[in-house]
Design a protein around this motif. Structure first.
Motif, PDB file in Angstrom:
ATOM      1  N   ARG A 202       0.830  -1.191   0.000  1.00 33.54           N
ATOM      2  CA  ARG A 202       0.000   0.000   0.000  1.00 33.54           C
ATOM      3  C   ARG A 202       0.873   1.253   0.000  1.00 33.54           C
ATOM      4  O   ARG A 202       1.809   1.369   0.782  1.00 33.54           O
ATOM      5  N   LEU A 203       0.545   2.213  -0.876  1.00 29.23           N
ATOM      6  CA  LEU A 203       1.272   3.474  -0.963  1.00 29.23           C
ATOM      7  C   LEU A 203       0.287   4.621  -0.741  1.00 29.23           C
ATOM      8  O   LEU A 203      -0.223   5.217  -1.688  1.00 29.23           O
ATOM      9  N   PRO A 204      -0.018   4.941   0.518  1.00 32.47           N
ATOM     10  CA  PRO A 204      -1.067   5.927   0.803  1.00 32.47           C
ATOM     11  C   PRO A 204      -0.706   7.356   0.452  1.00 32.47           C
ATOM     12  O   PRO A 204      -1.573   8.210   0.380  1.00 32.47           O
ATOM     13  N   ASP A 205       0.577   7.648   0.228  1.00 38.91           N
ATOM     14  CA  ASP A 205       0.991   9.033   0.021  1.00 38.91           C
ATOM     15  C   ASP A 205       1.116   9.420  -1.453  1.00 38.91           C
ATOM     16  O   ASP A 205       1.704  10.454  -1.770  1.00 38.91           O
ATOM     17  N   ALA A 206       0.572   8.622  -2.346  1.00 39.15           N
ATOM     18  CA  ALA A 206       0.674   8.944  -3.764  1.00 39.15           C
ATOM     19  C   ALA A 206       0.017  10.293  -4.059  1.00 39.15           C
ATOM     20  O   ALA A 206      -1.001  10.640  -3.473  1.00 39.15           O
ATOM     21  N   ALA A 207       0.628  11.067  -4.967  1.00 38.31           N
ATOM     22  CA  ALA A 207       0.095  12.380  -5.320  1.00 38.31           C
ATOM     23  C   ALA A 207       0.155  12.557  -6.833  1.00 38.31           C
ATOM     24  O   ALA A 207       1.063  12.047  -7.494  1.00 38.31           O
ATOM     25  N   VAL A 208      -0.834  13.271  -7.395  1.00 38.53           N
ATOM     26  CA  VAL A 208      -0.863  13.531  -8.827  1.00 38.53           C
ATOM     27  C   VAL A 208      -1.049  15.025  -9.053  1.00 38.53           C
ATOM     28  O   VAL A 208      -1.811  15.685  -8.342  1.00 38.53           O
ATOM     29  N   ILE A 209      -0.313  15.578 -10.015  1.00 39.66           N
ATOM     30  CA  ILE A 209      -0.401  16.994 -10.348  1.00 39.66           C
ATOM     31  C   ILE A 209      -0.619  17.128 -11.848  1.00 39.66           C
ATOM     32  O   ILE A 209       0.128  16.538 -12.654  1.00 39.66           O
ATOM     33  N   PHE A 210      -1.650  17.881 -12.236  1.00 40.78           N
ATOM     34  CA  PHE A 210      -1.923  18.144 -13.652  1.00 40.78           C
ATOM     35  C   PHE A 210      -1.427  19.543 -13.989  1.00 40.78           C
ATOM     36  O   PHE A 210      -1.786  20.517 -13.321  1.00 40.78           O
ATOM     37  N   LYS A 211      -0.576  19.643 -15.004  1.00 42.32           N
ATOM     38  CA  LYS A 211      -0.012  20.924 -15.411  1.00 42.32           C
ATOM     39  C   LYS A 211      -0.668  21.406 -16.708  1.00 42.32           C
ATOM     40  O   LYS A 211      -1.036  20.600 -17.570  1.00 42.32           O
ATOM     41  N   GLU A 212      -0.781  22.731 -16.830  1.00 45.82           N
ATOM     42  CA  GLU A 212      -1.395  23.320 -18.015  1.00 45.82           C
ATOM     43  C   GLU A 212      -0.598  23.035 -19.283  1.00 45.82           C
ATOM     44  O   GLU A 212      -1.127  23.107 -20.389  1.00 45.82           O
TER      45      GLU A 212
END
Length: 553
Positions: A202-212
């Protein structure tokens, strides 16, 4: 005499092995097993003694008892019992009385009267490992020297193990896979693409960022990826390019997408043991007709409602056993922060009926820093405001004023010192070393990357707050600054920390101690909230109108 005894022991073992081997070719299975036991006891029994029960202990699991015997000063453990404890299949080979243990596709074979262990895997050369003494067979059980078996258990049985002589215990834990992430798949949907990333844990700290600019960044702190395999994955559909970067403390996947993609989000409920990301806007089915238009409009309205400013979280700093900074006249920061937060909450409830107020604490209670962000997230907060009081090390001190802080690595020594003082409260929390270990200097930028998506909102509210405080309160403005406050790390929403004034200054302290002074701060922050709400709703409305225009085109 010693040499004669040693030579005699070797002779007995060789003769025992030779007789066992000869009998195995001359007798039926039942007779040869019995004969082999007889030969073993005949030649080795004089030095063999039943030993105290040996334990196999895994973390967070009850210990298992294994049969063991002692030959002179060597403890030998039952291979049959180890295989059973590890749920591995075993097979006795009648031709040579060997024991074969299978771990997935790996075959591990032990031979009585022989110290060598043979590892065989399809498509690979056989490998031999040597134990310190021979394996032997007695009473339908194979035994091996535990001290030299432990180091090779990872290769043979898939577990890391060490032998504790004092407690007669095999301490073991299952080997962690070499990589957490080895694959990534794309699943085309009508409203976008599901990017599925299977994980070994389990990787609870995953983050995603969408750039323009058309890049989507997926950051997986603490994960190790099979870079070679991930780089072989071919882009699909609206995904045009894939980049893989393995850093010391995280794995980052960068996806170049076309202009059909408009947003990206993690769907945590989709896969609790993996990571699933939805890239919105890459619909595989053209949206045509009035029915489709109404469906799109309804979906857009639903998304707009999702981002409405309907929950504000107020965080009164410190509390309980943590008084915070203490003023010249003994004023506790925790009491001032709570007084302003409660007054601000009343203003919001009275004047903004559509907004729910959530307090991280509404009385003199100690709340851990990381728990404050959890409270905000669980309430689905849309704005997080943490209220504090400032101070200088020397009291009294002429420095006055307020500051509004954003979550970023501090640029000035003063900002860093203030953050260190506010963060020091973690030392009052049990087990803080482990819980805040990832918030080290070298990891801080990675940890706060998840805040990037909310940074525009944080900056906007910080500017409004600084402007309104400058108009409403008598203390001077020290502007908008940045520092690494732990309390802001966990709040997945626009967030700021307000240092209202300096309790180390007599004039500031006098104002903060008074009900009227606290009310002025509450009024100023409330005015900033109203401005932020108007600006936020304006952007949502523009987004709705823009979406409607695109559909008509």
């Amino acid at each position: 005499m010693a040499q004669r005894t040693r030579t005699g022991g070797v002779f007995r073992r060789r003769l025992s092995h030779w007789l066992s081997h000869w009998l195995s070719h001359r007798l039926g299975r039942r007779l040869r097993v019995g004969a082999a036991q007889f030969v073993t006891l005949l030649f080795l029994g004089e030095s063999l003694a039943q030993d105290a029960a040996l334990k196999l202990a895994f973390e967070n699991e009850p210990a298992r008892t294994l049969r063991s015997v002692r030959q002179k000063n060597v403890v030998l453990v039952s291979l049959n019992d180890i295989a059973q404890a590890l749920s591995l299949s075993v097979k006795e080979n009648p031709s040579d009385l060997s024991l074969e243990v299978r771990q997935k596709s790996l075959s591990v074979t032990f031979f009585p009267g022989n110290p060598f262990v043979v590892l065989a895997e399809p498509g690979k050369e056989k490998k031999a490992l040597q134990l310190t003494t021979d394996v032997f067979y007695s009473l339908q059980t194979f035994y091996a020297p535990v001290a030299s078996l432990a180091p090779v258990m990872e290769q043979a049985f898939g577990v890391n193990a060490s032998y504790n002589v004092a407690t007669n215990t095999l301490l073991a834990h299952k080997s962690r896979p070499a990589f957490d992430i080895t694959a990534m798949t794309f699943d085309q949907k009508a409203n976008g693409i599901l990017v599925r990333i299977p994980t070994e844990r389990r990787l609870p700290d995953a983050a995603v960022i969408f750039k323009e600019d058309g890049w989507v960044y997926v950051t997986l702190p603490g994960a190790k990826g099979d870079v070679a395999s991930l780089k072989k994955i071919k882009p699909s559909g609206a995904i045009k390019r894939i980049l893989v970067n393995q850093y010391a403390t995280s794995l980052q996947l960068a996806l170049r997408v076309d202009d059909k993609i408009t947003a990206a989000e993690i769907l945590r409920e989709e896969s609790p043991n993996g990571v699933v990301i939805l890239l919105r806007g890459a619909g595989g089915v053209p949206i045509t007709g009035e029915h489709k238009k109404s469906e799109s409009r309804a979906d857009l309205d639903e998304q707009r409602k999702k981002y409405e400013l309907d929950v504000i979280v107020l965080d009164a700093g410190h509390g309980g056993k943590d008084p915070g900074t203490i003023g010249v006249k003994g004023t506790y920061e925790k009491n001032i922060a709570l007084g302003i937060a409660l007054k601000l909450g009343k203003l919001i409830k009275k004047n903004l009926k559509s907004v729910e107020v959530v307090y991280t604490r509404d009385d003199d209670t100690f709340v851990e820093l990381d728990r404050r962000g959890q409270i905000a997230n669980e309430a689905n907060g849309k704005l997080f405001i943490s209220i504090h009081c400032n101070a200088m090390p020397r009291r009294p001190h002429p420095r006055r004023g307020f500051e509004v802080y954003l979550l970023r690595p501090g640029r000035t020594d003063e900002a860093i010192e203030i953050a260190e003082r506010e963060n020091s409260v973690i030392e009052l929390e049990e087990g803080y070393e482990q819980r805040y270990q990832k918030l080290t200097d070298e990891n801080f930028i990675l940890v706060t990357m998840a805040q990037t998506a909310h940074m525009r909102g944080s900056e906007t509210f910080a500017e409004f707050a600084a402007g309104e405080l400058d108009k409403h309160v008598d203390t001077p403005s020290n502007g908008v600054k940045q520092a690494g406050f732990y309390v802001l790390v966990g709040a997945s929403m626009p967030n700021v920390l307000i240092e209202t004034a300096y309790l180390s200054n007599r004039e500031d302290e006098k104002m903060l101690r008074s009900e009227s002074g606290q009310q002025k701060y509450a009024d100023a922050i409330f005015s900033a909230i109203k401005r932020y709400k108007r600006e936020h709703e304006k952007l949502l409305l523009e987004g709705k109108e823009l979406g409607a225009t695109k559909r008509e085109e």
